[in-house]
Scaffold this motif. Structure first.
Motif, PDB file in Angstrom:
ATOM      1  N   UNK A  44      11.576   6.616   0.348  1.00 45.36           N
ATOM      2  CA  UNK A  44      12.120   5.675   1.331  1.00 45.36           C
ATOM      3  C   UNK A  44      11.499   5.925   2.704  1.00 45.36           C
ATOM      4  N   UNK A  45      11.298   7.199   3.015  1.00 46.09           N
ATOM      5  CA  UNK A  45      10.685   7.531   4.312  1.00 46.09           C
ATOM      6  C   UNK A  45       9.248   7.024   4.362  1.00 46.09           C
ATOM      7  N   UNK A  46       8.545   7.126   3.245  1.00 50.18           N
ATOM      8  CA  UNK A  46       7.169   6.617   3.178  1.00 50.18           C
ATOM      9  C   UNK A  46       7.163   5.101   3.410  1.00 50.18           C
ATOM     10  N   UNK A  83       4.044  19.039  -1.216  1.00 51.69           N
ATOM     11  CA  UNK A  83       4.982  19.605  -2.195  1.00 51.69           C
ATOM     12  C   UNK A  83       5.676  18.516  -3.004  1.00 51.69           C
ATOM     13  N   UNK A  84       6.760  18.856  -3.653  1.00 52.05           N
ATOM     14  CA  UNK A  84       7.533  17.928  -4.486  1.00 52.05           C
ATOM     15  C   UNK A  84       7.837  16.621  -3.762  1.00 52.05           C
ATOM     16  N   UNK A  85       7.830  15.523  -4.497  1.00 51.30           N
ATOM     17  CA  UNK A  85       8.123  14.232  -3.897  1.00 51.30           C
ATOM     18  C   UNK A  85       9.431  13.704  -4.468  1.00 51.30           C
ATOM     19  N   UNK A  86      10.363  13.347  -3.579  1.00 53.14           N
ATOM     20  CA  UNK A  86      11.684  12.921  -4.040  1.00 53.14           C
ATOM     21  C   UNK A  86      11.926  11.443  -3.695  1.00 53.14           C
ATOM     22  N   UNK A 128       0.834  -1.204   0.000  1.00 51.79           N
ATOM     23  CA  UNK A 128       0.000   0.000   0.000  1.00 51.79           C
ATOM     24  C   UNK A 128       0.868   1.253   0.000  1.00 51.79           C
ATOM     25  N   UNK A 129       1.965   1.235   0.745  1.00 49.30           N
ATOM     26  CA  UNK A 129       2.855   2.403   0.797  1.00 49.30           C
ATOM     27  C   UNK A 129       3.537   2.626  -0.555  1.00 49.30           C
ATOM     28  N   UNK A 130       3.871   1.537  -1.243  1.00 52.79           N
ATOM     29  CA  UNK A 130       4.459   1.654  -2.586  1.00 52.79           C
ATOM     30  C   UNK A 130       3.462   2.355  -3.503  1.00 52.79           C
ATOM     31  N   UNK A 131       2.208   1.951  -3.386  1.00 51.95           N
ATOM     32  CA  UNK A 131       1.165   2.550  -4.218  1.00 51.95           C
ATOM     33  C   UNK A 131       0.999   4.044  -3.893  1.00 51.95           C
ATOM     34  N   UNK A 132       1.034   4.360  -2.612  1.00 51.28           N
ATOM     35  CA  UNK A 132       0.916   5.764  -2.199  1.00 51.28           C
ATOM     36  C   UNK A 132       2.082   6.578  -2.775  1.00 51.28           C
ATOM     37  N   UNK A 133       3.292   6.015  -2.672  1.00 55.89           N
ATOM     38  CA  UNK A 133       4.466   6.712  -3.201  1.00 55.89           C
ATOM     39  C   UNK A 133       4.320   6.929  -4.712  1.00 55.89           C
ATOM     40  N   UNK A 134       3.775   5.938  -5.415  1.00 52.71           N
ATOM     41  CA  UNK A 134       3.565   6.093  -6.867  1.00 52.71           C
ATOM     42  C   UNK A 134       2.644   7.275  -7.164  1.00 52.71           C
TER      43      UNK A 134
END
Ligand code: ASP
Ligand code: MG
Length: 438
Positions: free
Chosen positions: A112-114, A104-107, A43-49
């Motif tokens: 990794x923090x997510x 804001x911008x996502x890096x 789920x976190x991978x999906x959120x990061x995407x």
């Protein structure tokens, strides 16, 4: 102090966390490594995407959906009002943190923090539960001692030094809880040991503290002689050497992450695979002890690409293989199997990201053919140069199945075969019959 690792399903619900107490609370001192609750990292991978693609609405929706799931579990996890409040505050903190990334911008660092939030949540939730039922434990922050270097390789010396420092802060404590998977990189930023990396954490901690044993707890009773998802009958293998287990883990036995073997092997720490549903069962012990003769197990790895490289220049020439390998090295693409003849070499890769580029460079000096969707069948057992008949047994079992490549003699405990992907099931069934009489 032993190290015990529990995966996502073992902490996947309030009930499973309750049940975990019986396994971790006894006289023995231990460090318990936990994964994120099952489904969380995905789920976190999906959120990061979504955050990458600036799809803020979708990201917020996914964050809220995951948060709701946690609220439900937390309400079932704790009985007392005080513990419940603590749990709800914990969740709010982590999910507000996630929501802040939508602003804001996502890096890449933020990603990794997510991804780290799952293990931070599960360990704190379990630690709070232990404290609610008056079991003393210390929550060890993995980010204070787990570290990878510039090459993304774990820095065992650093880990050893820093975990020892952490542990020394709590003399007399017999139960430590810590996060699997997460670490810091050489810049000190939050990073991770790649998907499935909690096994690796456990093994690294085991190596760092010279633990008498590392236990990996899952829902199966150890490593089996064949893939239970593919064939009807299998049995657990009670003893394996580090080398045998590494081959099986790499070539498809899903129960253990392949990277997990090396740190334990380096410091000769036995790794046990145990079953949370059947804690008394023997499971599998992986150690340096030779464990009998004969053929022990087979495993299969799908999605393999075979590349055949044929060149007149190879005949009697030196340096040909080097020029081939250099190309794969340049594209950071590991080679799994290799077989050679005087004028050609066949090899396999698992990661075909740079297949086109690699082939283009190979074609400058050879004829290249590519077969995709192949499967490596790895057979582990006693294939030393003094043993007779084991190879015959394998080939006899496989007599009706076309084989693309055979790799024998690379190590004394393994033979690998390459077959078409659609023949995987038939191969595993045939080997189960021919080698294990099932
Ligand atoms: N939670 C991480 C993952 O799902 C690490 C692990 O479970 O081993 O990949
Ligand atoms: Mg796992």
């Amino acid at each position: 102090m032993k190290v015990l690792k529990f995966g996502g399903t073992s902490v996947g619900s309030a009930e499973r966390m309750h049940a975990l107490v019986d396994l971790v609370v006894n006289m023995e001192a231990k460090i318990v490594v936990l994964s994120a609750m099952s489904g969380t990292t995905n789920a976190l991978v999906e959120i990061a995407d979504k955050l990458y693609s600036k799809d803020t609405a979708q990201a917020n929706e996914l964050i809220s959906k995951l948060e709701e799931k946690y609220v439900v579990e937390v309400k079932r996890l704790y009985k007392t009002e005080a513990a419940l409040q603590k749990g709800l505050n914990l969740i709010r903190y982590h999910f507000d943190y996630l929501r802040a990334f939508t602003l804001d911008m996502f890096t890449a660092n933020e990603e990794k923090a997510v991804l780290a939030q799952g293990e931070l949540l599960s360990t704190a939730m379990f630690h709070y539960y232990l404290s609610e039922i008056n079991v003393e434990s210390v929550l060890l922050p993995a980010l204070n001692f787990m570290r990878i270097d510039e090459n993304d390789e774990p820095d065992l010396e650093y880990i050893e030094r820093h975990i020892t420092e952490e542990l020394n802060k709590y003399p007399g404590t017999s139960l430590f809880i810590t996060q699997g998977y997460i670490c810091r990189n050489s810049f000190g930023e939050i990073d991770n040991l790649k998907r499935g990396g909690s096994d690796y954490t456990a093994s690294l901690i085991g190596a760092a503290i010279y633990a008498p044993e590392v236990q990996i707890w899952t829902d199966i009773d150890g490593m089996h002689n064949n893939d239970p998802r593919v064939v009807d009958k299998t049995h657990p293998i009670h003893e394996l050497t580090f080398d045998e287990a590494a081959e099986l883990a790499y070539f498809g036995a899903k129960i253990l992450h392949p990277t997990c073997i090396l740190p334990a092997q380096k410091r000769n720490i036995p790794v046990k695979l145990l079953n949370t549903m059947q804690p008394e069962a023997k499971g599998t012990t992986i150690s340096d002890k030779a464990s009998g003769s004969g053929i022990k197990a087979v495993a299969a790895k799908d999605g393999i690409t075979a590349i055949n490289i044929k060149s007149g220049r190879m005949l009697l020439a030196h340096g040909f293989l080097r020029s081939v390998f250099e190309i794969f090295e340049r594209y950071k693409t590991p080679i799994d199997m290799i077989t050679t003849s005087e004028v050609a070499v066949s090899l396999t890769i698992d990661n075909s990201k740079y297949l086109q580029e690699i082939c283009k460079e190979l074609e400058e000096f050879s004829d290249v053919t590519v077969d995709q969707n192949q499967t490596i069948i790895c057979i582990v057992g006693d294939f030393g140069s003094e043993t007779k008949g084991c190879a015959l047994k394998v080939l006899e079992a496989m007599k009706t199945i076309p084989i693309r490549m055979i790799s024998y003699g690379g190590s004394p405990f393994n033979v690998s075969l390459l077959v078409k992907g659609e023949l995987k099931k038939a191969s595993l069934v045939a080997l189960n019959k021919g080698l294990f009489n099932y």
